[in-house]
Design an enzyme around this catalytic site. Sequence first.
Site, PDB file in Angstrom:
ATOM      1  N   LYS A  22       0.835  -1.206   0.000  1.00 18.33           N
ATOM      2  CA  LYS A  22       0.000   0.000   0.000  1.00 18.33           C
ATOM      3  C   LYS A  22       0.865   1.250   0.000  1.00 18.33           C
ATOM      4  O   LYS A  22       0.594   2.222  -0.717  1.00 18.33           O
ATOM      5  CB  LYS A  22      -0.901   0.011   1.238  1.00 18.33           C
ATOM      6  CG  LYS A  22      -1.800   1.235   1.336  1.00 18.33           C
ATOM      7  CD  LYS A  22      -2.354   1.441   2.736  1.00 18.33           C
ATOM      8  CE  LYS A  22      -1.291   1.994   3.665  1.00 18.33           C
ATOM      9  NZ  LYS A  22      -1.845   2.432   4.973  1.00 18.33           N
ATOM     10  N   ASN A  23       1.928   1.243   0.809  1.00 18.80           N
ATOM     11  CA  ASN A  23       2.768   2.436   0.929  1.00 18.80           C
ATOM     12  C   ASN A  23       3.541   2.730  -0.349  1.00 18.80           C
ATOM     13  O   ASN A  23       4.049   3.835  -0.515  1.00 18.80           O
ATOM     14  CB  ASN A  23       3.740   2.292   2.107  1.00 18.80           C
ATOM     15  CG  ASN A  23       3.039   2.431   3.443  1.00 18.80           C
ATOM     16  OD1 ASN A  23       1.946   2.984   3.524  1.00 18.80           O
ATOM     17  ND2 ASN A  23       3.651   1.909   4.486  1.00 18.80           N
ATOM     18  N   ARG A  93      -2.894  11.502   4.800  1.00 19.37           N
ATOM     19  CA  ARG A  93      -1.772  12.441   4.759  1.00 19.37           C
ATOM     20  C   ARG A  93      -0.943  12.311   3.487  1.00 19.37           C
ATOM     21  O   ARG A  93      -0.405  13.299   2.993  1.00 19.37           O
ATOM     22  CB  ARG A  93      -0.883  12.235   5.987  1.00 19.37           C
ATOM     23  CG  ARG A  93       0.284  13.178   6.096  1.00 19.37           C
ATOM     24  CD  ARG A  93       0.811  13.250   7.504  1.00 19.37           C
ATOM     25  NE  ARG A  93      -0.152  13.870   8.398  1.00 19.37           N
ATOM     26  CZ  ARG A  93       0.047  14.039   9.706  1.00 19.37           C
ATOM     27  NH1 ARG A  93       1.165  13.604  10.254  1.00 19.37           N
ATOM     28  NH2 ARG A  93      -0.863  14.609  10.449  1.00 19.37           N
ATOM     29  N   CYS A 117      -5.949  24.074   8.803  1.00 24.78           N
ATOM     30  CA  CYS A 117      -5.323  25.274   9.380  1.00 24.78           C
ATOM     31  C   CYS A 117      -4.709  24.997  10.746  1.00 24.78           C
ATOM     32  O   CYS A 117      -4.618  25.894  11.588  1.00 24.78           O
ATOM     33  CB  CYS A 117      -6.350  26.401   9.501  1.00 24.78           C
ATOM     34  SG  CYS A 117      -6.990  26.954   7.923  1.00 24.78           S
ATOM     35  N   ASP A 308       6.102   0.484  11.846  1.00 23.05           N
ATOM     36  CA  ASP A 308       4.832  -0.160  11.525  1.00 23.05           C
ATOM     37  C   ASP A 308       4.766  -1.625  11.953  1.00 23.05           C
ATOM     38  O   ASP A 308       3.704  -2.246  11.877  1.00 23.05           O
ATOM     39  CB  ASP A 308       4.555  -0.064  10.021  1.00 23.05           C
ATOM     40  CG  ASP A 308       4.140   1.341   9.600  1.00 23.05           C
ATOM     41  OD1 ASP A 308       3.897   2.175  10.484  1.00 23.05           O
ATOM     42  OD2 ASP A 308       4.076   1.603   8.385  1.00 23.05           O
TER      43      ASP A 308
END
Length: 322
Positions: A22-23, A93, A117, A308
């Site tokens: 996935k990464n 992210r 923000c 991980d």
Amino acid sequence: MDKIRIIGGNQLNGEIPISGAKNAALKLMSAALLTEGTLDFTNAPNGLRDIASQTDLLEHLGCVVEREGQTLSINAGNIVTRTAPYDLVRKMRTSILVLGPLLARYGETKVSLPGGCAIGTRPVDMHLTALEEMGATIKLEQGYIDAKAPEGGLQGAKILFPKVSVGATENLIMAATLANGTTTLGNAAREPEIIDLGECLIKMGAKITGLGTETITIEGVKSLSGAQHEILPDRIEAGTYIIAAGMTGGTVKLKNARIEHLGSPLGFLSQSGMEVEQDGKDIIVHRGDEPLKGVDIMTEPYPGFPTDLQAQFMAMLTIAQG
């Protein structure tokens, strides 16, 4: 599904195919923004929320994304917007990795900060500072990164990251492929997923050397083309199954797993009492009747022990001696 019921007390034995990482897939999907051609990926992970979120973002930008089993095709020939909105970026992210490709190819983009923000040090400061070193003008307005390349495009630069950052290394590699001149990334991350990204970019026509080392050099080219690429197997998934076999005992063969990507975890697993061997492209792990032994581990950037796998290894060590 409302509940998962697990009946324990049994050894794990058998074969498990390891999915594409996935990464790696998330970054490779962003790389499709660098070309009008089509990127065809095999061994693409399926059924993951992050992959679905990245697909939503790319489709919002105008990409055509097609999926059939473990094959994923992306074409960014007709981008309709260069703005990545907060509602899509906030979900994940790594969505920030559309910044470098959009800026390099189109000369401007507007991408939401992953935290909106949020006050305080931004997790993408190194990305922004490095892009500024390549000549980009960056403004932060209402939680968005408004980035513009200088006239004529991004310029090659010598960039030294103040600390190792996987995301910043990936964003800058992609941005530098279409920059004018040569870019050098010092203190670059060395993860297998970065090497995989670089190898895909090279298939697309990029000129990159130093992958897997602390210094990566990218010679910019005018354009990139489509390509076919097999996504590398997920080392975290493989490590998790190895640890499961350690907890339960038994013999497990991990199909299509790369032992060279698991050097540090496998070293600690051997210390704890597990047997690990390579069988072609597969890894065979076995735990006999002897109890596991306690080991001391420190998580570190690759090639050190991956964060991980910390939780899984910690769970296994609760039944170890010492």
